[in-house]
Design an enzyme around this catalytic site. Structure first.
Site, short mmCIF file in Angstrom:
data_model
loop_
_atom_site.label_atom_id
_atom_site.label_comp_id
_atom_site.label_asym_id
_atom_site.label_seq_id
_atom_site.Cartn_x
_atom_site.Cartn_y
_atom_site.Cartn_z
N ASP A 289 41.41 51.67 33.82
CA ASP A 289 41.92 50.51 34.55
C ASP A 289 42.60 51.06 35.81
O ASP A 289 42.94 52.23 35.89
CB ASP A 289 42.88 49.68 33.70
CG ASP A 289 43.03 48.26 34.28
OD1 ASP A 289 42.62 48.04 35.44
OD2 ASP A 289 43.54 47.37 33.58
C1 BGC Z 1 43.13 44.88 36.04
C2 BGC Z 1 41.65 45.03 35.77
C3 BGC Z 1 40.90 44.94 37.06
C4 BGC Z 1 41.40 46.01 38.00
C5 BGC Z 1 40.70 46.05 39.33
C6 BGC Z 1 43.61 45.81 37.13
O1 BGC Z 1 44.89 45.48 37.51
O2 BGC Z 1 43.85 45.09 34.86
O3 BGC Z 1 41.23 44.05 34.87
O4 BGC Z 1 39.53 45.03 36.83
O5 BGC Z 1 42.78 45.78 38.24
O6 BGC Z 1 41.06 44.98 40.11
#
Ligand code: BGC
Length: 762
Positions: A289
């Site tokens: 993530d």
């Molecule tokens: C989120 C993810 C997301 C990623 C990219 C993170 O803060 O938890 O679900 O895909 O950001 O935007």
């Protein structure tokens, strides 16, 4: 000599060709010429590099490409180069990876190293309904339509990794990101996630299933260490991911922010190496993530392949273009160069990444995709129409008979507020969004007066990361004035449609924080109570991704859960309210009366502390808790009404006794006893009557959405095998079905069982 030149030129040509595929979709002629040229080269050159030869098995191509790469090229592939992309191997013609959120539409372009908008003018997408709405359709075909449509949008935008779908289990109604997930039941989420993935990947775009695992709250998400027993992990929190990997064949998975057994989930020995790779045989890419990586050695050894979003130079926050400082960048390279870490560690990762390339960017047969089309908008509308849930409908207030109605009073901020902007990373720049008010105006004849009053003020901001809804929602009047205006308007209307609920602002349905209470915010309860006093034809429409308390439930005849439904939200809702479409959605999670009626909250274990959250309710999540505690929920899991009625026959089993290798089939007739066509989700729950371990009173093990014309009757069958009877045995680390009596229950919801039959497992 010719061979030599040709093998040198070849990768370059391939690279060029890929560029054409990327950037010049319309330029068929050039492509054809390139194709002819390539064919010529292929036929003249017996030594086509194996990795470029699409007739060769992928694993051979992976090994061949790997053998041609330098250490630097390998390490470069293991981490981001911009906010959403990672490098390919330019020298070998292996393209970059471009990710995109996910999961409800294709996120607009941001600047290379900023979250701010790149201000492109061609990146406005179709916003599809939130995944809670999809799950509420209880229709795997609708999930396939969703996956296909969003996959086409991603493909057109040249993204090869879609950051979604999300299948974290709905543990508490306060989790700010529940709207991005598929509800509280592992079986429902498993059945719904598989077709989504298949639909996306048919476009040569990887679905990146998230957030693996135990990411069930936003509060403390970067630090919390989840304490959960193995049985609960396997029975509740893992099944949807397992189905995604083994049945959906997902090509990518995203680690979660939180910790488990003390290790961050993005580099977690237990989750990534032991379970995902060793047990489930996942051969795709593990992506962190954004900002979820916290340690170089762990990310080398504990199953991570690609690091994204690290906003640090390893020492301090906020350094731009710090990609070389990522945990899996220079620190990794140095360890490899010094010999402290073996090259096989980077090879393992690069193999996975190359496999992804051959499945996506380097698959020259993948389709082209399409973007922002009417077809996608209509797909979104259909998904919403199947997901919207009619929770209550006393006195048949719904559907609104538009021919007998002169005036409809629409009240509430959510009747006009754009919901595709906000909520965190799933925020979109939608091509358009039809509000509930606009939708109703579209769906009623011109002689019906649709009047509007705001009623309350919630969130006046309409922007996220530089995308603005363009709405001016500022308001200077007091709450009392707004209530007065709304009630005056409601008094003189034939029917009142209140549209409220939550929204995508901080501490509502939004990434980063959880809700603070189950109650509706902004004084909506008071307003609804006032409206109910002045007009008994009141419809309350809740827009949310979470359950809300409804202290006024007895005073309001009709209640609809309309979710966040994307581009066509208003039209979908209006088609249901006016009866053009008969509602058929069912709740993918329990609506408790009070927060204390939810297991995690009853035990005071949500959200825990910054250090840890103990999942002490164990397997008793959602209806498993209310069943056990004999609590009557406000609306049970699986609940949803229709404008017609369904009569269930008596369920029959094809045998009384089954052995361990056997299957058993349950059959029940369902008849549409009303005067219009509709669809009913018939649900099969299994109950173990006697067990050596505590078991839920019942568990969902089958469902079927049947479409029935007025008067029509169909037979619905469910065949299960032993796996539907098992619990996870922590001692043997295996699934166990104990011989004895089981019960199959057929219901219209978890709270509305229509018929039962016993059977024995030998
Ligand atoms: C989120 C993810 C997301 C990623 C990219 C993170 O803060 O938890 O679900 O895909 O950001 O935007």
């Amino acid at each position: 000599m010719y061979r030599k030149i040709s093998s040198l030129v070849h990768p370059f040509v391939l690279h060029l060709r890929h560029n054409y595929l990327y950037t010049n979709r319309m330029n068929k002629m050039k492509m054809e010429l390139t194709g002819i040229f390539l064919c010529l080269l292929f036929s003249l050159n017996a030594q086509t590099p194996v990795y470029l030869d699409e007739t060769k098995p992928i694993e051979e191509r992976v090994e061949d490409a790997l053998s041609r790469m330098t250490l630097e090229e390998k390490v470069a592939m293991c981490h981001a180069q911009s906010k959403f992309s990672s490098p390919g191997v330019p020298r070998l013609g292996i393209p970059e990876n471009w990710t995109t959120d996910g999961p409800h539409g294709i996120r607009p372009e941001v600047l290379w190293d900023e979250w701010e908008q790149a201000a492109w003018t061609n990146d406005s997408c179709i916003a599809f309904p939130a995944l809670t709405c999809l799950a509420a359709s209880w229709n795997p075909e609708i999930s396939a339509l969703y996956g296909k449509s969003i996959g086409e949008e991603a493909r057109y935008r040249n993204k090869n990794i879609l950051l979604g779908p999300g299948v974290n289990i709905y543990r508490s109604p306060l989790n700010g990101r529940n709207f991005e997930y598929m509800g509280e039941d592992p079986y429902l989420a498993s059945r719904m996630v598989v077709p989504y993935i298949q639909g996306v990947q048919a476009n040569g775009v990887a679905a990146c299933v998230k957030h693996f695992a135990l990411n069930n709250q936003e509060e403390f998400r970067h630090t919390v260490d989840v304490k959960v027993d193995d049985r609960t992990l396997y029975e509740i929190y893992l099944p949807a991911f397992k189905a995604a990997v083994q049945e959906g064949q997902a090509w990518a998975i995203m680690g979660a922010y939180n910790r488990y057994k003390g290790e961050w989930c993005c580099h977690n020995q237990y989750l990534l190496n032991d379970i995902l790779r060793d047990e489930w045989k996942f051969d795709g890419v593990v992506i962190s993530d954004w900002g979820g990586v916290n340690d170089t050695r762990q990310s080398i050894y504990n199953g991570l392949d690609m690091e994204f979003g690290t906003w640090t130079d390893g020492l301090s926050e906020g350094v731009s273009n710090a990609y070389d400082n990522y945990y899996l960048a220079n620190p990794f390279l140095e360890l490899l160069k010094s010999g402290e870490v073996k090259v096989e560690e980077v090879d393992k990762k690069v193999r996975n990444i190359l496999r992804l390339a051959f499945r996506t960017t380097m698959d020259t047969k993948r389709p082209w995709g399409s973007f922002g089309t009417e077809e996608h908008a209509l797909a979104g509308r259909k998904i919403a129409q199947e997901g919207i849930v009619l929770l209550q409908n006393k006195n048949n207030v719904l559907p609104i008979d538009v021919n007998q109605t002169k005036k409809i009073a629409v009240i509430g901020e959510n009747a006009i507020k754009m919901m595709t902007v906000g909520g965190g990373s799933s925020s979109l720049k939608a091509k358009y969004e039809v509000s509930p008010l606009e939708g109703l105006r579209n769906y009623v004849p011109s002689n019906v007066d649709v009047v509007y009053a705001r009623g309350y003020v919630g969130d006046t901001d309409g922007s996220y990361n530089g995308v603005s809804s363009g709405q001016d929602l500022s308001e200077s009047r007091s709450a009392a004035e707004l209530t007065r205006e709304a009630c005056e308007m409601a008094k003189s209307a034939d029917v009142v449609v209140f549209v409220g609920g939550l929204n995508k602002s901080d501490y509502q349905d939004c990434e980063g924080h959880d809700r603070k209470e189950l109650e509706l915010p902004y004084g909506q309860n008071e307003l609804i109570t006032e409206l109910a006093k002045v007009n008994s034809n009141l419809v309350v429409v809740i827009i949310s991704g979470n359950a809300v308390a409804m202290p006024w439930v007895k005073d309001v005849p009709a209640i609809v859960e309309a979710w966040y439904s994307g581009t066509e939200a208003g039209n979908a809702l209006a088609s249901i309210l006016t009866g053009e479409v008969n509602p058929s959605g069912k709740l993918p999670f329990t609506f408790p009366v009070r927060l204390q009626d939810n297991g995690a909250h009853a035990l005071g274990e949500f959200p825990g502390t910054a250090e840890s959250a103990r999942y002490n309710e164990g397997i008793f999540v959602g209806y498993r808790w209310t069943d056990k505690e004999k609590i009557k929920p406000l609306f049970p899991f699986g609940h949803g009404l229709s404008y017609t009625t369904f009569e269930y026959g008596k369920v029959q089993a094809d045998k009384k006794t089954m052995s361990a290798n056997d299957k058993i089939t349950f059959t029940v007739t369902v008849k549409n006893t009303g005067s219009r066509e509709g669809a009913e989700v018939v649900q099969l729950y299994i109950s173990d009557k006697k067990s050596s371990v505590p078991r839920p009173v019942k568990e969902l093990k089958g469902f079927d959405k049947v479409f029935l014309k007025a008067g029509e009757q169909k037979e619905v069958s469910f065949t299960i095998d032993k796996s539907a009877l098992c619990f996870y045995d922590v001692n043997t680390k295996d699934w166990v079905a104990e011989p004895g009596t089981f019960e199959a229950l057929i219901g219209a919801s978890a709270g509305d069982i229509r018929s039962k039959v016993n059977f024995e497992l030998k």
